[in-house]
Design an enzyme around this catalytic site. Sequence first.
Site, mmCIF file in Angstrom:
data_model
loop_
_atom_site.group_PDB
_atom_site.id
_atom_site.type_symbol
_atom_site.label_atom_id
_atom_site.label_comp_id
_atom_site.label_asym_id
_atom_site.label_seq_id
_atom_site.Cartn_x
_atom_site.Cartn_y
_atom_site.Cartn_z
ATOM 1 N N PHE A 1 -12.562 11.826 -8.219
ATOM 2 C CA PHE A 1 -13.716 12.107 -7.371
ATOM 3 C C PHE A 1 -13.303 12.837 -6.099
ATOM 4 O O PHE A 1 -13.922 13.826 -5.698
ATOM 5 C CB PHE A 1 -14.449 10.814 -7.015
ATOM 6 C CG PHE A 1 -15.621 11.045 -6.091
ATOM 7 C CD1 PHE A 1 -16.829 11.514 -6.577
ATOM 8 C CD2 PHE A 1 -15.497 10.824 -4.724
ATOM 9 C CE1 PHE A 1 -17.906 11.751 -5.722
ATOM 10 C CE2 PHE A 1 -16.558 11.050 -3.859
ATOM 11 C CZ PHE A 1 -17.767 11.515 -4.361
ATOM 12 N N HIS B 1 13.769 10.580 11.351
ATOM 13 C CA HIS B 1 13.878 11.946 11.843
ATOM 14 C C HIS B 1 12.504 12.587 11.913
ATOM 15 O O HIS B 1 11.558 12.149 11.271
ATOM 16 C CB HIS B 1 14.804 12.783 10.942
ATOM 17 C CG HIS B 1 14.303 12.948 9.540
ATOM 18 N ND1 HIS B 1 14.401 11.956 8.588
ATOM 19 C CD2 HIS B 1 13.692 13.998 8.920
ATOM 20 C CE1 HIS B 1 13.890 12.379 7.446
ATOM 21 N NE2 HIS B 1 13.432 13.604 7.618
ATOM 22 N N GLY C 1 6.657 11.245 2.067
ATOM 23 C CA GLY C 1 7.323 12.538 1.952
ATOM 24 C C GLY C 1 8.717 12.609 2.525
ATOM 25 O O GLY C 1 9.314 13.691 2.556
#
Length: 334
Positions: free
Chosen positions: A311, A163, A156
Amino acid sequence: MSEFRQNPITKQWVLIAPARAKRPEDYSSRSVMKDLPELDPECVFCPGNEDKNPDMCIDVCRIPNDKNWDVRVIKNKYPALEHIKIYSNRDFYNSRAGYGESEVIITRKHNEPVALQSLATVEKTLEILIERINEAKGDPKVAYVQIFHNHGRDAGASLIHPHYQLFALPMVPPHIHSEIAGCQHYYNLNKKCIYCDIMKEELAHKDRVVYENDHFVVLSAYASRKPFETWILPKRHSARFEDMTAEERKHLAFVLKTVVGQLYIKLSDPPLNFYTHTLPFHRDAHTILEQDSYHWHLTVFPHVGLPWGGFEYAAGLPVNPMPPEMTAAFLRKK
């Protein structure tokens, strides 16, 4: 042999499925920071580039307060939260204002992840994070501060420069609310903190203990959602991350660097997140009671192996092909 395991706090089930497993070393990935320079002239987070982006050049603070800073705090250019008028709607659906604050805490070197940073830098960063949490307490609308670190785009991180991020929220995140409720339920039955009892149990058997020192225990989580999910727990019972002593902060810097350093070396610098779990601010009588039952900690969550599929999403059951006993043994190995 496959086994369903339940998180003793949140009661979430996971499926440990070792028949799908590879060897731990086979989870190595391409290094997140391979061949990066110490200073990137195009990176807006690098020292000397502070004025390149007008929206990111106003400091909240920097340590030291000059061009030779080691740690710098700025407002998030793309904030998910804003200082707006508080409102709440309760019709068929519930909604409320996206009030809050988001900050970015930047360390100096472009190519130096936490695993390679000096102990002084990691400790200084922890100190600044605690200062920013305590600053957020001054806003009566803020209930909780979430701190996290994204390492690598698969975890992400929109910018590769190391940082942290801090979100000051007007509500308690659902996963923290679930943990608090689970801890309080256990405390009501046993008059003990469940995390303290987890550490006692794990230290008695050692199967999932990765590392231990005078102040912290590192565990491969019993009901790990993915390979190498790791918990860092303080031995002293304490409900809030920001209540660490200076001595504990020094030891946490070493433990955090050790854990992510082991992953960096043994899995070739994988993408990962780590994040805090801590008690909300004192805002009502409940948080006073919850101090005895809740225990702050960190989760380190590498992104290795296959992503979740049908699943996992359909059943709501994470499938982990790597038993935590195996990952703990692998991380302990010299």
